[in-house]
Design an enzyme around this catalytic site. Structure first.
Site, PDB file in Angstrom:
ATOM      1  CD  GLN A   1      -3.124  -0.736   0.463  1.00 22.61           C
ATOM      2  OE1 GLN A   1      -3.541   0.416   0.382  1.00 22.61           O
ATOM      3  NE2 GLN A   1      -3.698  -1.734  -0.164  1.00 22.61           N
ATOM      4  N   PRO A   2       1.633   1.464  -1.040  1.00 22.14           N
ATOM      5  CG  PRO A   2       2.654   1.516  -3.119  1.00 22.14           C
ATOM      6  CD  PRO A   2       1.826   0.644  -2.234  1.00 22.14           C
ATOM      7  CE  LYS A   3       0.562   5.891  -6.563  1.00 26.29           C
ATOM      8  NZ  LYS A   3       0.016   6.194  -7.877  1.00 26.29           N
ATOM      9  CG  ASN A   4      -3.264   3.346   3.236  1.00 26.59           C
ATOM     10  OD1 ASN A   4      -3.033   4.016   4.231  1.00 26.59           O
ATOM     11  ND2 ASN A   4      -4.239   2.471   3.206  1.00 26.59           N
TER      12      ASN A   4
END
Lengths: 369, 331
Positions: free
Chosen positions: B113-116
């Site tokens: 989840q790098p964009k959370n």
């Protein structure tokens, strides 16, 4: 170093007005609540409801939807179901969580207030308590945290705070500049100062000072400056230029991205357009190209709008696509939308907050092109 | 224990309702106020884990098993901020080894989840508690290697650098990213951030940055980020936008070579505007030039922004008239 691009369809449909209403009714009604999509988005539920109801309202379908019986067989209406849910999310600290049992958060407090304003049910909650919750989230530097536990700071939350107080008609009453000896309130000057610090060398705004300019953050910051009548403090032409640079012409289509060298996305159409509207520079966008882009993002089978042509649609992009088309004057079928709050204009007109209303009205009249 | 976490996806997940050690807890189903009239079709595992999470949240249990439960819940729905809040409370209550937590969150960020928002914020809080930032640059570099414009990664990196004074080596890192992708706007933004946080734009630094940016523009003239950066740098030039000889020479050469990049033309227009505002009758950077270029931009080189260019032409014209009338008034 090739530039990325999106898929462009051969033909672009007209506004699929009735299809979108069909889609919105489907994703808003209680029986949709059993799907995985619905269950897994619980942590943004309050915002999801706000997107759906606002989109239904601007397509003149809200009243009919609200009166429908929930689940086709219950004795309560969809409106009652939604209000019950909302009240269950209203926490003892005065804030709202995204769903039942969730901690209070600035984002979902704004969404909840937007819904209550839309449904004209603000009298069901203690407005002062909500305002007090918001005021406890302001930090020493004027910024706002998202919650009162672990304080994530983001200029989005500055917008949530100011917009919420305005919709509650308490922006004036909770302004410590005007009522310095009040036990609760926000320092509006400091709130504005923090937002100004988020402006970058390119004219755009980021999450916190130093963060890269991003169209979503621009909308939030400009929203704060518009409501607090502080737009004169920035170089509006520079920002408006940065905003109109978001348009990416490609054939007939001209979608908008959120920052340089990124792909276009329908939600940026809203963040950029509404910001330009607030700045009085909406005409700097090539309207035809953008209208084509948004229309190309419609799903002709299910209705609804997606981020890019050919992708899956969702309520978020459906609302912003429709709202964008309305701002562009490409959808006379739709109710007028207010650029600051992303609520129907008639709803915002009914808010009694004299200190800002004239300013917003003046802006609206000036931008009525 | 650390090894088994990588095998999690391969072992069969045992539902909480079937676990002996959870028999004492009554699961709390989701209460959206509706009676489902069709069969539930979201996964049973999701429902099971969150029913037990709600129970634990209500009872306020802060145990090892509750901590494990938040891990499962976070894995199923990393955007659920209430799960993360509660996990932090349990970590505090049990006085857990936060270095293990760092490993856990790193795996989620990098692989999952790098964009959370929530996972990055959780990482930030743990780093704050530990007051230990030695792994953060590497973490953000790992994420940026996969997506060099990840907004969360950049924000976290800026916070680390500013808070723990880790500016050293950052310009070199930025340089490597710009070499990979000269149009990486995040990297250009970071450059400005680093200069402002260290030397500031002294005369020497100004000169260095102008050289850097102009050589970059030579490579790709249609690079919005580089031109924006150039303008940002010139904001700190005491002489303003239009009197830096390196820049004006560069622009003239580029223009004379036949280049009509809208960014080049836009900068020349702004130089003209500045000269006009100051009442100078420059042979090159004047009203005439500004109006000519605005017309070309509107009609040929940047037609999508035609209205903007028309406005700019009018604005420069007005400035010129204002200057002329002021001169007349003084005479």
């Amino acid at each position: 170093m090739e530039k990325k691009d999106i898929f462009y369809p051969d033909t672009v449909p007209i506004l699929l007005y009735n299809k979108h209403i069909e889609y919105l009714k489907h994703v808003s009604c209680s029986s949709y609540g059993n799907s995985y999509d619905f269950k897994s988005t619980e942590s943004i539920r309050m915002s999801g409801i706000y997107w759906c109801l606002t989109a239904l309202d601007i397509t003149h379908s809200l009243k009919e939807f609200l009166q429908k019986p929930a689940n086709n067989s219950d004795s309560i209406s969809e409106e009652e179901r939604i209000v019950n849910f909302l009240l269950q999310c209203y926490n003892p600290d005065g804030g709202f969580g995204a769903a039942v049992g969730h901690d209070s958060h600035m984002l979902y407090t704004l969404s909840a207030v937007q819904i209550l304003v839309l449904l004209r049910k603000l009298d069901l909650v203690d407005k002062h308590k909500i305002a007090r919750f918001i005021s406890t989230l302001q930090q020493v530097d004027g910024s706002f945290a998202g919650d009162n536990k672990y304080s994530e700071i983001d200029s989005r939350f500055s917008f949530c705070a100011i917009a919420c107080l305005y919709l509650l008609s308490l922006l004036d009453a909770f302004d410590l500049q005007k009522h310095p000896s009040s036990p609760f309130g926000i320092d509006t000057n400091k709130a504005v100062d923090f937002v100004l610090k988020c402006q970058n060398f390119d004219g755009g705004f980021g999450t916190v000072p130093g963060s890269e300019s991003h169209a979503g953050q621009v909308y939030c910051c400009i929203g704060v400056l518009t409501i607090t009548r502080a737009l004169h403090k920035i170089d509006t032409d520079l920002l408006a230029w940065w905003l109109c640079e978001r348009q990416l012409p490609s054939g007939r289509l001209g979608g908008l991205n959120g920052r340089p060298e990124k792909l276009p996305d329908v939600c940026y159409c809203w963040w950029v357009l509404s910001s330009l509207k607030m700045l009085g520079r909406l005409h700097w966008i090539n309207k035809e190209a953008l209208i084509f882009y948004i229309r190309a993002c419609q799903d002709p089978e299910t209705g609804g709008i997606s981020d890019r042509p050919g992708d899956c649609c969702d309520p978020f992009h459906t609302l912003f696509g429709l709202a964008g088309l309305q701002l562009l004057g490409a959808a006379s079928e739709l109710q007028e939308i207010n650029a600051v709050f992303c609520l129907p204009q008639y709803v915002v007109d009914a808010i009694e907050e004299d200190c800002c209303l004239d300013q917003l009205r003046a802006h609206r009249d000036k931008n009525a092109k | 224990m650390a090894e088994s976490s990588s095998d999690e996806s391969e072992t069969t997940f045992q539902l909480y309702k079937d676990r002996k050690e959870w028999k004492d807890v009554v699961p709390v189903p989701q209460d959206d106020g509706e009676q489902p009239i069709v069969a539930i079709d979201y996964t049973e595992q999701f429902k099971d884990v969150f029913d037990y999470f709600r129970a634990v949240l209500q009872s306020g249990e802060k145990s090892e098993r509750a901590l494990e439960l938040t891990k499962d819940a976070a894995a199923l729905n990393p955007a659920n901020y209430t799960v993360w809040q509660y996990r932090r409370e349990i970590l505090k209550a049990l006085n857990k080894d936060l270095n293990e937590e760092m490993d856990f969150i790193e795996k989620i960020i990098v692989y999952n989840q790098p964009k959370n928002y929530q996972v990055w914020h959780h990482r930030k809080v743990i780093v704050e508690w530990l007051q230990e930032a030695s792994k953060e640059k590497y973490l953000t570099e790992t994420v940026l290697a996969k997506d060099a414009k990840n907004y969360h990664a950049w924000q976290h990196r800026q916070w680390i650098i500013k808070t723990f004074n880790l500016y050293e080596g950052e310009l070199e890192y930025i340089d490597s990213l710009i070499s990979d992708d000269i149009r990486n706007n995040s990297a250009w933004n970071q450059r400005y951030f680093v200069v402002m946080g260290t030397t500031g734009f002294t005369e020497e630094v100004l000169d260095r940055e102008i050289d850097y940016t102009l050589s970059s523009i030579k490579v790709v003239t249609e690079n919005e980020s580089a031109w924006n950066y150039l303008r940002g740098v010139l904001l700190h030039d005491k002489c303003g936008l239009s009197r830096n000889k390196k820049v004006t020479d560069f622009c003239q050469d580029l223009y004379n070579s036949g280049n009509r990049s809208p960014f080049l033309l836009a900068l020349i227009v702004d130089m003209c505007s500045e000269q006009v505002s100051q009442g100078n009758k420059d042979p090159l950077y004047n009203l005439e030039m500004a109006k000519t270029l605005c017309k070309e931009l509107a009609e040929k080189y940047d037609t999508v922004r035609a209205k903007y260019w028309e406005y700019i032409a009018e604005t420069v014209d007005k400035k010129s008239n204002k200057e002329d009338s002021q001169v007349d008034a003084e005479q």
